[in-house]
Enzyme design. Structure first.
Site, PDB file in Angstrom:
ATOM      1  N   LYS A 182       0.878  -1.179   0.000  1.00  0.00           N
ATOM      2  CA  LYS A 182       0.000   0.000   0.000  1.00  0.00           C
ATOM      3  C   LYS A 182       0.905   1.215   0.000  1.00  0.00           C
ATOM      4  O   LYS A 182       1.957   1.204   0.658  1.00  0.00           O
ATOM      5  CB  LYS A 182      -0.856   0.030   1.265  1.00  0.00           C
ATOM      6  CG  LYS A 182      -1.966  -0.968   1.260  1.00  0.00           C
ATOM      7  CD  LYS A 182      -2.906  -0.683   2.429  1.00  0.00           C
ATOM      8  CE  LYS A 182      -3.583  -1.952   2.873  1.00  0.00           C
ATOM      9  NZ  LYS A 182      -3.784  -2.110   4.270  1.00  0.00           N
ATOM     10  N   HIS A 200      -9.095  -0.347  18.719  1.00  0.00           N
ATOM     11  CA  HIS A 200      -8.866  -0.491  17.275  1.00  0.00           C
ATOM     12  C   HIS A 200      -9.538  -1.802  16.879  1.00  0.00           C
ATOM     13  O   HIS A 200      -9.011  -2.891  17.132  1.00  0.00           O
ATOM     14  CB  HIS A 200      -7.356  -0.519  16.986  1.00  0.00           C
ATOM     15  CG  HIS A 200      -7.027  -0.726  15.539  1.00  0.00           C
ATOM     16  ND1 HIS A 200      -6.468   0.258  14.757  1.00  0.00           N
ATOM     17  CD2 HIS A 200      -7.175  -1.800  14.732  1.00  0.00           C
ATOM     18  CE1 HIS A 200      -6.304  -0.195  13.523  1.00  0.00           C
ATOM     19  NE2 HIS A 200      -6.711  -1.452  13.497  1.00  0.00           N
ATOM     20  N   GLY A 254     -10.912  -3.891  13.861  1.00  0.00           N
ATOM     21  CA  GLY A 254     -11.001  -4.084  12.414  1.00  0.00           C
ATOM     22  C   GLY A 254     -10.999  -5.567  12.140  1.00  0.00           C
ATOM     23  O   GLY A 254     -11.484  -6.360  12.949  1.00  0.00           O
ATOM     24  N   GLY A 305      -8.247  -7.217  12.127  1.00  0.00           N
ATOM     25  CA  GLY A 305      -7.422  -7.468  13.315  1.00  0.00           C
ATOM     26  C   GLY A 305      -7.781  -6.402  14.339  1.00  0.00           C
ATOM     27  O   GLY A 305      -8.048  -5.271  13.950  1.00  0.00           O
ATOM     28  N   ARG A 343      -9.105 -14.503  13.764  1.00  0.00           N
ATOM     29  CA  ARG A 343      -8.189 -14.846  14.869  1.00  0.00           C
ATOM     30  C   ARG A 343      -8.978 -15.010  16.166  1.00  0.00           C
ATOM     31  O   ARG A 343      -9.976 -14.325  16.388  1.00  0.00           O
ATOM     32  CB  ARG A 343      -7.122 -13.760  15.021  1.00  0.00           C
ATOM     33  CG  ARG A 343      -6.112 -13.784  13.896  1.00  0.00           C
ATOM     34  CD  ARG A 343      -5.164 -12.619  13.968  1.00  0.00           C
ATOM     35  NE  ARG A 343      -5.420 -11.670  12.898  1.00  0.00           N
ATOM     36  CZ  ARG A 343      -4.849 -10.477  12.800  1.00  0.00           C
ATOM     37  NH1 ARG A 343      -3.982 -10.086  13.723  1.00  0.00           N
ATOM     38  NH2 ARG A 343      -5.125  -9.666  11.812  1.00  0.00           N
ATOM     39  N   ARG A 362     -19.974  -7.285   8.927  1.00  0.00           N
ATOM     40  CA  ARG A 362     -21.239  -6.909   8.272  1.00  0.00           C
ATOM     41  C   ARG A 362     -22.072  -8.157   7.975  1.00  0.00           C
ATOM     42  O   ARG A 362     -23.276  -8.189   8.238  1.00  0.00           O
ATOM     43  CB  ARG A 362     -20.971  -6.151   6.968  1.00  0.00           C
ATOM     44  CG  ARG A 362     -20.589  -4.716   7.201  1.00  0.00           C
ATOM     45  CD  ARG A 362     -20.015  -4.110   5.966  1.00  0.00           C
ATOM     46  NE  ARG A 362     -18.715  -4.703   5.648  1.00  0.00           N
ATOM     47  CZ  ARG A 362     -17.794  -4.123   4.888  1.00  0.00           C
ATOM     48  NH1 ARG A 362     -18.041  -2.962   4.340  1.00  0.00           N
ATOM     49  NH2 ARG A 362     -16.633  -4.697   4.664  1.00  0.00           N
ATOM     50  N   GLY A 372     -12.184  -0.350  10.933  1.00  0.00           N
ATOM     51  CA  GLY A 372     -13.404  -0.695  10.188  1.00  0.00           C
ATOM     52  C   GLY A 372     -14.636  -0.906  11.055  1.00  0.00           C
ATOM     53  O   GLY A 372     -15.686  -0.321  10.805  1.00  0.00           O
ATOM     54  N   GLY A 387     -14.854  -0.335  14.519  1.00  0.00           N
ATOM     55  CA  GLY A 387     -14.993   0.758  15.488  1.00  0.00           C
ATOM     56  C   GLY A 387     -15.579   2.013  14.864  1.00  0.00           C
ATOM     57  O   GLY A 387     -16.355   2.730  15.490  1.00  0.00           O
ATOM     58  N   GLU A 388     -15.227   2.261  13.607  1.00  0.00           N
ATOM     59  CA  GLU A 388     -15.700   3.486  12.947  1.00  0.00           C
ATOM     60  C   GLU A 388     -17.102   3.321  12.367  1.00  0.00           C
ATOM     61  O   GLU A 388     -17.824   4.304  12.216  1.00  0.00           O
ATOM     62  CB  GLU A 388     -14.736   3.868  11.805  1.00  0.00           C
ATOM     63  CG  GLU A 388     -13.387   4.352  12.296  1.00  0.00           C
ATOM     64  CD  GLU A 388     -12.350   4.448  11.178  1.00  0.00           C
ATOM     65  OE1 GLU A 388     -12.721   4.716  10.025  1.00  0.00           O
ATOM     66  OE2 GLU A 388     -11.152   4.246  11.476  1.00  0.00           O
ATOM     67  N   GLU A 431      -3.043   5.874  10.040  1.00  0.00           N
ATOM     68  CA  GLU A 431      -1.668   5.483  10.368  1.00  0.00           C
ATOM     69  C   GLU A 431      -0.674   6.093   9.385  1.00  0.00           C
ATOM     70  O   GLU A 431       0.415   6.499   9.761  1.00  0.00           O
ATOM     71  CB  GLU A 431      -1.564   3.950  10.360  1.00  0.00           C
ATOM     72  CG  GLU A 431      -2.313   3.334  11.531  1.00  0.00           C
ATOM     73  CD  GLU A 431      -2.757   1.912  11.274  1.00  0.00           C
ATOM     74  OE1 GLU A 431      -3.721   1.728  10.492  1.00  0.00           O
ATOM     75  OE2 GLU A 431      -2.163   0.985  11.835  1.00  0.00           O
TER      76      GLU A 431
HETATM   77  P1  AMP Z   1     -10.429  -3.011   8.789  1.00  0.00           P
HETATM   78  O1  AMP Z   1      -9.552  -4.202   9.004  1.00  0.00           O
HETATM   79  O2  AMP Z   1     -10.090  -1.858   9.688  1.00  0.00           O
HETATM   80  O3  AMP Z   1     -10.540  -2.605   7.352  1.00  0.00           O
HETATM   81  O4  AMP Z   1     -11.915  -3.454   9.222  1.00  0.00           O
HETATM   82  C1  AMP Z   1     -12.606  -4.481   8.568  1.00  0.00           C
HETATM   83  C2  AMP Z   1     -13.839  -4.844   9.384  1.00  0.00           C
HETATM   84  O5  AMP Z   1     -14.699  -3.701   9.499  1.00  0.00           O
HETATM   85  C3  AMP Z   1     -14.666  -5.955   8.757  1.00  0.00           C
HETATM   86  O6  AMP Z   1     -15.038  -6.891   9.754  1.00  0.00           O
HETATM   87  C4  AMP Z   1     -15.905  -5.229   8.293  1.00  0.00           C
HETATM   88  O7  AMP Z   1     -17.034  -6.045   8.330  1.00  0.00           O
HETATM   89  C5  AMP Z   1     -16.039  -4.143   9.328  1.00  0.00           C
HETATM   90  N1  AMP Z   1     -16.928  -3.103   8.854  1.00  0.00           N
HETATM   91  C6  AMP Z   1     -16.728  -2.193   7.882  1.00  0.00           C
HETATM   92  N2  AMP Z   1     -17.839  -1.449   7.694  1.00  0.00           N
HETATM   93  C7  AMP Z   1     -18.786  -1.909   8.567  1.00  0.00           C
HETATM   94  C8  AMP Z   1     -20.140  -1.576   8.868  1.00  0.00           C
HETATM   95  N3  AMP Z   1     -20.768  -0.617   8.217  1.00  0.00           N
HETATM   96  N4  AMP Z   1     -20.778  -2.278   9.832  1.00  0.00           N
HETATM   97  C9  AMP Z   1     -20.152  -3.269  10.482  1.00  0.00           C
HETATM   98  N5  AMP Z   1     -18.870  -3.629  10.260  1.00  0.00           N
HETATM   99  C10 AMP Z   1     -18.195  -2.964   9.318  1.00  0.00           C
END
Ligand code: AMP
Length: 396
Positions: free
Chosen positions: A14, A207, A209, A211, A240, A283, A329, A331-332, A383
Protein backbone atom coordinates in the site's frame (compact mmCIF):
# COMPACT_ATOMS: atom_id res chain seq x y z
CA UNK A 1 8.09 18.37 1.42
CA UNK A 2 6.68 15.32 -0.36
CA UNK A 3 6.69 12.11 1.62
CA UNK A 4 6.00 8.64 0.26
CA UNK A 5 4.60 6.18 2.81
CA UNK A 6 4.93 2.46 2.08
CA UNK A 7 3.24 -0.45 3.80
CA UNK A 8 4.62 -3.71 2.41
CA UNK A 9 2.76 -6.90 3.25
CA UNK A 10 3.90 -10.38 2.29
CA UNK A 11 2.17 -10.19 -1.12
CA UNK A 12 0.87 -6.63 -1.14
CA UNK A 13 2.01 -3.03 -1.06
CA UNK A 14 0.00 0.00 0.00
CA UNK A 15 1.32 3.48 -0.71
CA UNK A 16 0.38 7.11 -0.18
CA UNK A 17 2.20 10.18 -1.38
CA UNK A 18 1.70 13.22 0.88
CA UNK A 19 2.37 16.87 0.25
CA UNK A 20 3.13 17.84 3.83
CA UNK A 21 2.10 21.40 3.11
CA UNK A 22 -1.51 21.03 4.22
CA UNK A 23 -1.00 17.26 4.72
CA UNK A 24 -2.70 16.51 1.41
CA UNK A 25 -2.70 13.03 -0.17
CA UNK A 26 -1.53 13.54 -3.76
CA UNK A 27 -1.87 9.90 -4.80
CA UNK A 28 -2.34 6.52 -3.22
CA UNK A 29 -2.78 2.94 -4.19
CA UNK A 30 -2.60 -0.74 -3.57
CA UNK A 31 -0.59 -3.46 -5.28
CA UNK A 32 -1.97 -6.93 -4.68
CA UNK A 33 -0.85 -10.48 -5.40
CA UNK A 34 2.87 -9.74 -5.67
CA UNK A 35 4.74 -12.89 -6.69
CA UNK A 36 1.68 -15.15 -6.70
CA UNK A 37 0.24 -14.47 -10.17
CA UNK A 38 -2.71 -12.28 -11.14
CA UNK A 39 -1.08 -9.07 -9.84
CA UNK A 40 -3.30 -6.01 -9.64
CA UNK A 41 -2.45 -2.35 -9.10
CA UNK A 42 -5.11 0.18 -8.12
CA UNK A 43 -3.76 3.72 -8.33
CA UNK A 44 -5.74 6.78 -7.25
CA UNK A 45 -4.89 10.34 -8.13
CA UNK A 46 -7.36 12.85 -6.76
CA UNK A 47 -10.82 11.52 -7.54
CA UNK A 48 -9.82 9.24 -10.40
CA UNK A 49 -8.60 5.67 -10.09
CA UNK A 50 -6.96 3.42 -12.62
CA UNK A 51 -6.43 -0.33 -12.47
CA UNK A 52 -3.35 -1.97 -13.98
CA UNK A 53 -2.55 -5.65 -14.37
CA UNK A 54 1.19 -6.04 -14.87
CA UNK A 55 2.98 -9.25 -13.95
CA UNK A 56 4.79 -8.48 -10.69
CA UNK A 57 7.34 -10.95 -9.36
CA UNK A 58 8.65 -9.15 -6.28
CA UNK A 59 8.42 -6.02 -4.11
CA UNK A 60 11.25 -4.32 -5.95
CA UNK A 61 9.30 -4.57 -9.20
CA UNK A 62 6.12 -3.43 -7.45
CA UNK A 63 7.87 -0.32 -6.14
CA UNK A 64 9.31 0.44 -9.58
CA UNK A 65 5.76 0.32 -11.00
CA UNK A 66 4.50 2.62 -8.22
CA UNK A 67 7.28 5.13 -8.92
CA UNK A 68 6.45 4.99 -12.66
CA UNK A 69 2.77 5.64 -11.88
CA UNK A 70 3.68 8.58 -9.64
CA UNK A 71 5.63 10.20 -12.50
CA UNK A 72 3.63 8.91 -15.50
CA UNK A 73 1.95 11.34 -17.92
CA UNK A 74 -1.64 10.31 -17.05
CA UNK A 75 -1.33 8.91 -13.56
CA UNK A 76 1.51 11.04 -12.22
CA UNK A 77 1.61 13.77 -9.59
CA UNK A 78 5.38 14.32 -9.69
CA UNK A 79 7.43 15.74 -12.54
CA UNK A 80 10.51 14.03 -11.19
CA UNK A 81 11.28 11.41 -8.50
CA UNK A 82 13.70 13.95 -7.03
CA UNK A 83 10.62 15.67 -5.58
CA UNK A 84 10.27 12.85 -3.03
CA UNK A 85 11.98 14.19 0.09
CA UNK A 86 11.78 11.06 2.21
CA UNK A 87 10.12 7.65 2.45
CA UNK A 88 8.31 6.34 5.53
CA UNK A 89 7.97 2.58 5.97
CA UNK A 90 5.48 0.83 8.19
CA UNK A 91 7.48 -1.89 9.94
CA UNK A 92 5.51 -4.40 11.97
CA UNK A 93 8.07 -5.48 14.56
CA UNK A 94 10.73 -3.29 16.11
CA UNK A 95 11.39 -5.47 19.15
CA UNK A 96 12.65 -3.84 22.34
CA UNK A 97 15.27 -1.73 20.58
CA UNK A 98 12.88 0.50 18.67
CA UNK A 99 10.60 2.47 20.96
CA UNK A 100 9.82 5.17 18.40
CA UNK A 101 10.11 5.91 14.69
CA UNK A 102 13.71 6.13 13.50
CA UNK A 103 15.78 7.19 10.53
CA UNK A 104 16.89 3.95 8.86
CA UNK A 105 20.60 3.18 9.23
CA UNK A 106 22.45 -0.11 8.88
CA UNK A 107 22.00 -0.63 12.65
CA UNK A 108 18.24 -0.15 12.34
CA UNK A 109 18.11 -2.62 9.45
CA UNK A 110 20.00 -5.10 11.60
CA UNK A 111 17.48 -4.65 14.41
CA UNK A 112 14.56 -5.22 11.98
CA UNK A 113 16.31 -8.37 10.71
CA UNK A 114 16.74 -9.57 14.30
CA UNK A 115 12.97 -9.34 14.74
CA UNK A 116 12.19 -11.57 11.75
CA UNK A 117 11.62 -14.63 14.00
CA UNK A 118 9.02 -12.57 15.92
CA UNK A 119 7.18 -11.43 12.76
CA UNK A 120 8.14 -13.96 10.08
CA UNK A 121 5.46 -12.90 7.60
CA UNK A 122 5.74 -9.15 7.96
CA UNK A 123 9.29 -8.01 8.72
CA UNK A 124 10.86 -9.68 5.63
CA UNK A 125 8.31 -7.88 3.42
CA UNK A 126 8.96 -4.57 5.21
CA UNK A 127 12.69 -5.08 4.65
CA UNK A 128 12.17 -5.73 0.95
CA UNK A 129 10.49 -2.32 0.70
CA UNK A 130 13.38 -0.65 2.48
CA UNK A 131 16.06 -2.34 0.36
CA UNK A 132 14.19 -1.46 -2.84
CA UNK A 133 13.83 2.22 -1.90
CA UNK A 134 17.47 2.48 -0.92
CA UNK A 135 18.39 1.14 -4.34
CA UNK A 136 15.91 3.14 -6.38
CA UNK A 137 16.10 6.47 -4.58
CA UNK A 138 19.71 6.62 -3.34
CA UNK A 139 20.36 9.51 -0.97
CA UNK A 140 16.68 9.87 -0.02
CA UNK A 141 16.20 9.29 3.72
CA UNK A 142 14.09 6.30 4.79
CA UNK A 143 12.24 6.22 8.10
CA UNK A 144 10.79 3.19 9.90
CA UNK A 145 7.59 3.51 11.95
CA UNK A 146 7.01 0.40 14.03
CA UNK A 147 3.66 -1.14 14.96
CA UNK A 148 5.17 -2.20 18.27
CA UNK A 149 6.94 1.06 19.18
CA UNK A 150 4.10 2.89 20.93
CA UNK A 151 3.64 -0.02 23.36
CA UNK A 152 7.27 -0.07 24.46
CA UNK A 153 6.25 2.19 27.38
CA UNK A 154 4.32 -0.70 28.98
CA UNK A 155 5.59 -1.57 32.45
CA UNK A 156 7.17 -4.97 32.96
CA UNK A 157 4.16 -6.36 34.80
CA UNK A 158 2.13 -5.73 31.63
CA UNK A 159 4.50 -7.44 29.23
CA UNK A 160 6.24 -10.28 31.07
CA UNK A 161 4.26 -13.54 30.89
CA UNK A 162 3.91 -15.80 33.90
CA UNK A 163 6.22 -18.45 32.49
CA UNK A 164 9.86 -19.19 33.43
CA UNK A 165 11.72 -15.88 33.24
CA UNK A 166 14.49 -17.22 30.99
CA UNK A 167 12.03 -17.29 28.07
CA UNK A 168 11.88 -13.52 28.34
CA UNK A 169 15.59 -12.98 28.98
CA UNK A 170 16.90 -15.48 26.48
CA UNK A 171 14.22 -15.68 23.81
CA UNK A 172 12.47 -12.30 24.11
CA UNK A 173 9.14 -14.01 24.71
CA UNK A 174 6.93 -11.17 26.00
CA UNK A 175 3.91 -9.09 25.13
CA UNK A 176 4.72 -6.56 22.39
CA UNK A 177 1.26 -5.81 20.99
CA UNK A 178 0.62 -4.07 17.70
CA UNK A 179 -1.41 -1.32 15.94
CA UNK A 180 0.73 1.14 17.93
CA UNK A 181 0.64 3.84 15.26
CA UNK A 182 -3.15 3.72 15.26
CA UNK A 183 -3.47 3.83 19.07
CA UNK A 184 -1.01 6.72 19.14
CA UNK A 185 -2.82 8.63 16.39
CA UNK A 186 -6.38 8.23 17.69
CA UNK A 187 -5.55 8.91 21.34
CA UNK A 188 -3.73 12.14 20.40
CA UNK A 189 -6.56 13.15 18.09
CA UNK A 190 -9.18 12.39 20.76
CA UNK A 191 -7.38 14.74 23.16
CA UNK A 192 -7.45 17.46 20.48
CA UNK A 193 -11.16 16.91 19.85
CA UNK A 194 -11.87 17.12 23.58
CA UNK A 195 -9.74 20.27 23.81
CA UNK A 196 -7.60 18.71 26.54
CA UNK A 197 -3.93 17.96 26.87
CA UNK A 198 -3.11 14.28 26.27
CA UNK A 199 -1.00 14.44 29.46
CA UNK A 200 -4.21 14.93 31.44
CA UNK A 201 -6.19 12.00 30.02
CA UNK A 202 -6.66 8.28 30.67
CA UNK A 203 -7.93 6.77 27.45
CA UNK A 204 -8.88 3.29 26.28
CA UNK A 205 -8.43 3.05 22.52
CA UNK A 206 -10.34 0.30 20.71
CA UNK A 207 -8.87 -0.49 17.27
CA UNK A 208 -11.51 -2.90 15.97
CA UNK A 209 -11.00 -4.08 12.41
CA UNK A 210 -10.26 -7.39 10.79
CA UNK A 211 -7.42 -7.47 13.32
CA UNK A 212 -8.27 -5.81 16.61
CA UNK A 213 -6.54 -4.59 19.74
CA UNK A 214 -7.24 -2.33 22.69
CA UNK A 215 -4.74 -0.15 24.51
CA UNK A 216 -4.68 1.61 27.86
CA UNK A 217 -3.20 5.02 27.09
CA UNK A 218 -2.32 6.76 30.32
CA UNK A 219 -1.39 10.41 29.73
CA UNK A 220 -0.15 9.66 26.22
CA UNK A 221 1.75 6.48 27.07
CA UNK A 222 0.62 2.95 26.34
CA UNK A 223 0.59 1.07 29.67
CA UNK A 224 -1.16 -2.09 28.48
CA UNK A 225 -2.41 -3.54 25.22
CA UNK A 226 -4.39 -6.60 24.28
CA UNK A 227 -2.29 -8.25 21.60
CA UNK A 228 0.66 -10.24 22.81
CA UNK A 229 3.86 -11.66 21.44
CA UNK A 230 1.81 -12.37 18.35
CA UNK A 231 -1.39 -11.04 16.88
CA UNK A 232 -3.91 -13.72 17.81
CA UNK A 233 -4.70 -12.81 21.42
CA UNK A 234 -6.91 -10.18 23.02
CA UNK A 235 -10.42 -9.67 21.66
CA UNK A 236 -12.20 -11.83 19.08
CA UNK A 237 -11.19 -10.88 15.52
CA UNK A 238 -12.22 -11.68 11.94
CA UNK A 239 -10.37 -14.99 11.73
CA UNK A 240 -8.19 -14.85 14.87
CA UNK A 241 -9.26 -16.39 18.14
CA UNK A 242 -8.55 -13.77 20.79
CA UNK A 243 -7.73 -14.95 24.31
CA UNK A 244 -7.70 -18.74 24.61
CA UNK A 245 -6.56 -20.86 27.53
CA UNK A 246 -3.23 -22.58 26.79
CA UNK A 247 -4.82 -25.93 27.66
CA UNK A 248 -7.13 -25.57 24.68
CA UNK A 249 -4.13 -25.26 22.38
CA UNK A 250 -2.39 -28.27 23.92
CA UNK A 251 -5.60 -30.26 23.66
CA UNK A 252 -6.04 -29.42 19.96
CA UNK A 253 -2.47 -30.61 19.37
CA UNK A 254 -3.14 -33.78 21.32
CA UNK A 255 -6.15 -34.33 19.06
CA UNK A 256 -3.69 -34.50 16.16
CA UNK A 257 -2.97 -31.02 14.80
CA UNK A 258 0.62 -30.10 14.07
CA UNK A 259 2.06 -26.73 15.18
CA UNK A 260 1.53 -25.23 11.74
CA UNK A 261 -2.03 -26.59 11.54
CA UNK A 262 -2.73 -25.13 14.97
CA UNK A 263 -1.36 -21.78 13.82
CA UNK A 264 -3.68 -21.94 10.82
CA UNK A 265 -6.65 -22.74 13.06
CA UNK A 266 -5.92 -19.87 15.46
CA UNK A 267 -5.07 -17.23 12.86
CA UNK A 268 -7.21 -18.11 9.86
CA UNK A 269 -10.10 -20.31 10.94
CA UNK A 270 -11.16 -18.82 14.27
CA UNK A 271 -12.74 -15.56 15.35
CA UNK A 272 -16.01 -14.37 13.83
CA UNK A 273 -15.53 -16.86 11.00
CA UNK A 274 -14.83 -19.86 13.21
CA UNK A 275 -17.68 -19.26 15.64
CA UNK A 276 -20.35 -18.08 13.18
CA UNK A 277 -19.44 -20.36 10.28
CA UNK A 278 -20.68 -17.47 8.14
CA UNK A 279 -17.90 -14.99 7.45
CA UNK A 280 -14.96 -13.10 8.91
CA UNK A 281 -16.63 -9.84 7.91
CA UNK A 282 -18.70 -8.36 10.71
CA UNK A 283 -21.24 -6.91 8.27
CA UNK A 284 -22.12 -10.44 7.12
CA UNK A 285 -22.12 -11.82 10.64
CA UNK A 286 -24.35 -9.03 12.02
CA UNK A 287 -26.74 -9.57 9.09
CA UNK A 288 -26.84 -13.35 9.68
CA UNK A 289 -27.48 -12.75 13.39
CA UNK A 290 -30.35 -10.44 12.48
CA UNK A 291 -31.71 -13.14 10.18
CA UNK A 292 -31.77 -15.60 13.06
CA UNK A 293 -28.45 -17.46 12.99
CA UNK A 294 -27.68 -18.46 16.58
CA UNK A 295 -23.98 -18.98 15.90
CA UNK A 296 -23.67 -15.59 14.20
CA UNK A 297 -25.33 -13.96 17.20
CA UNK A 298 -22.99 -15.84 19.51
CA UNK A 299 -19.95 -14.63 17.54
CA UNK A 300 -21.13 -11.02 17.84
CA UNK A 301 -21.82 -11.44 21.55
CA UNK A 302 -18.34 -12.88 22.16
CA UNK A 303 -16.82 -9.89 20.33
CA UNK A 304 -18.87 -7.29 22.25
CA UNK A 305 -18.19 -8.96 25.59
CA UNK A 306 -14.46 -9.29 25.00
CA UNK A 307 -14.12 -5.58 24.12
CA UNK A 308 -16.23 -4.60 27.14
CA UNK A 309 -14.04 -6.69 29.46
CA UNK A 310 -10.83 -5.08 28.21
CA UNK A 311 -12.25 -1.57 28.61
CA UNK A 312 -13.15 -2.24 32.24
CA UNK A 313 -9.83 -3.98 32.87
CA UNK A 314 -7.87 -1.06 31.47
CA UNK A 315 -9.92 1.44 33.49
CA UNK A 316 -8.81 -0.57 36.52
CA UNK A 317 -5.18 -0.62 35.36
CA UNK A 318 -5.17 3.17 34.96
CA UNK A 319 -7.18 3.87 38.12
CA UNK A 320 -9.96 5.51 36.14
CA UNK A 321 -10.86 6.50 32.64
CA UNK A 322 -11.68 9.78 30.89
CA UNK A 323 -12.39 8.59 27.35
CA UNK A 324 -13.05 5.54 25.20
CA UNK A 325 -12.11 5.82 21.52
CA UNK A 326 -13.40 3.56 18.74
CA UNK A 327 -11.50 3.25 15.48
CA UNK A 328 -10.81 1.03 12.41
CA UNK A 329 -13.40 -0.70 10.19
CA UNK A 330 -15.67 -2.01 12.96
CA UNK A 331 -14.99 0.76 15.49
CA UNK A 332 -15.70 3.49 12.95
CA UNK A 333 -18.68 1.90 11.23
CA UNK A 334 -20.60 -0.51 13.44
CA UNK A 335 -22.93 1.46 15.70
CA UNK A 336 -24.32 -1.84 16.98
CA UNK A 337 -20.86 -2.89 18.18
CA UNK A 338 -20.29 0.45 19.92
CA UNK A 339 -23.71 0.34 21.56
CA UNK A 340 -23.37 -3.29 22.68
CA UNK A 341 -19.88 -2.72 24.06
CA UNK A 342 -20.83 0.39 26.04
CA UNK A 343 -24.09 -1.10 27.31
CA UNK A 344 -23.40 -2.31 30.85
CA UNK A 345 -20.50 0.06 31.45
CA UNK A 346 -22.79 2.74 32.87
CA UNK A 347 -21.51 1.88 36.36
CA UNK A 348 -18.19 3.41 35.29
CA UNK A 349 -19.81 6.71 34.35
CA UNK A 350 -20.19 5.97 30.64
CA UNK A 351 -23.42 6.99 28.93
CA UNK A 352 -23.94 6.74 25.19
CA UNK A 353 -26.18 9.15 23.25
CA UNK A 354 -27.95 6.83 20.79
CA UNK A 355 -28.81 9.68 18.46
CA UNK A 356 -25.12 10.55 18.12
CA UNK A 357 -23.99 6.92 17.80
CA UNK A 358 -26.04 6.08 14.70
CA UNK A 359 -25.18 6.69 11.08
CA UNK A 360 -21.52 7.60 11.41
CA UNK A 361 -19.38 6.48 8.50
CA UNK A 362 -15.72 7.26 8.91
CA UNK A 363 -16.43 10.57 10.67
CA UNK A 364 -15.03 11.98 13.89
CA UNK A 365 -17.66 12.35 16.60
CA UNK A 366 -18.25 12.47 20.33
CA UNK A 367 -21.03 9.94 20.85
CA UNK A 368 -21.43 10.01 24.64
CA UNK A 369 -24.29 11.88 26.29
CA UNK A 370 -23.46 15.44 27.32
CA UNK A 371 -23.58 14.45 31.01
CA UNK A 372 -21.46 11.31 30.56
CA UNK A 373 -18.45 11.44 32.88
CA UNK A 374 -16.46 9.31 30.46
CA UNK A 375 -16.41 10.63 26.89
CA UNK A 376 -16.89 8.16 24.06
CA UNK A 377 -15.47 9.09 20.67
CA UNK A 378 -15.20 7.75 17.15
CA UNK A 379 -11.93 8.76 15.54
CA UNK A 380 -11.05 7.38 12.09
CA UNK A 381 -7.51 6.11 12.20
CA UNK A 382 -4.87 7.43 9.83
CA UNK A 383 -1.67 5.48 10.37
CA UNK A 384 -0.18 6.69 7.09
CA UNK A 385 -0.48 10.34 8.12
CA UNK A 386 1.26 9.69 11.42
CA UNK A 387 4.05 7.83 9.58
CA UNK A 388 4.34 10.76 7.14
CA UNK A 389 4.59 13.22 10.04
CA UNK A 390 7.27 11.16 11.80
CA UNK A 391 9.13 10.81 8.50
CA UNK A 392 9.05 14.55 7.87
CA UNK A 393 10.28 15.29 11.39
CA UNK A 394 13.13 12.78 11.23
CA UNK A 395 14.15 13.55 7.65
CA UNK A 396 14.58 17.21 8.53
P1 AMP B 1 -10.43 -3.01 8.79
O1 AMP B 1 -9.55 -4.20 9.00
O2 AMP B 1 -10.09 -1.86 9.69
O3 AMP B 1 -10.54 -2.60 7.35
O4 AMP B 1 -11.91 -3.45 9.22
C1 AMP B 1 -12.61 -4.48 8.57
C2 AMP B 1 -13.84 -4.84 9.38
O5 AMP B 1 -14.70 -3.70 9.50
C3 AMP B 1 -14.67 -5.95 8.76
O6 AMP B 1 -15.04 -6.89 9.75
C4 AMP B 1 -15.91 -5.23 8.29
O7 AMP B 1 -17.03 -6.04 8.33
C5 AMP B 1 -16.04 -4.14 9.33
N1 AMP B 1 -16.93 -3.10 8.85
C6 AMP B 1 -16.73 -2.19 7.88
N2 AMP B 1 -17.84 -1.45 7.69
C7 AMP B 1 -18.79 -1.91 8.57
C8 AMP B 1 -20.14 -1.58 8.87
N3 AMP B 1 -20.77 -0.62 8.22
N4 AMP B 1 -20.78 -2.28 9.83
C9 AMP B 1 -20.15 -3.27 10.48
N5 AMP B 1 -18.87 -3.63 10.26
C10 AMP B 1 -18.19 -2.96 9.32
Amino acid sequence: MKILVLNCGSSSLKYQLFDMKGEVVLAKGLVERIGIGGSLVKHTKGESSTVHKPDIQDHSQAIKIVLDLLTGPETGVLSDLGEITAVGHRVVHGGEKNAKSVLITSDVIKSIEECVPLAPLHNPANLMGIYAMQKMLPGVPNVAAFDTAFHQTMPREAYVYGIPFEYYERDRVRRYSFHGTSHDFVSARAAEILGKSIESLKIVTCHLGNGSSLAAVDRGRSVDASMGMGTSCGVLMGTRCGDVDASVLLHIMELGSSASELSDILHKKSGLLGVSGVSSDLRDVEKAAEDGSERAKLACDILYRSVKKYIAAYAAVMGGIDAIVFTAGIGENSDLTRKSVISGLEFMGVKLDDSKNGGLRGKEAIISADDSKVKVLVVPTNEELLIARDTQRLAK
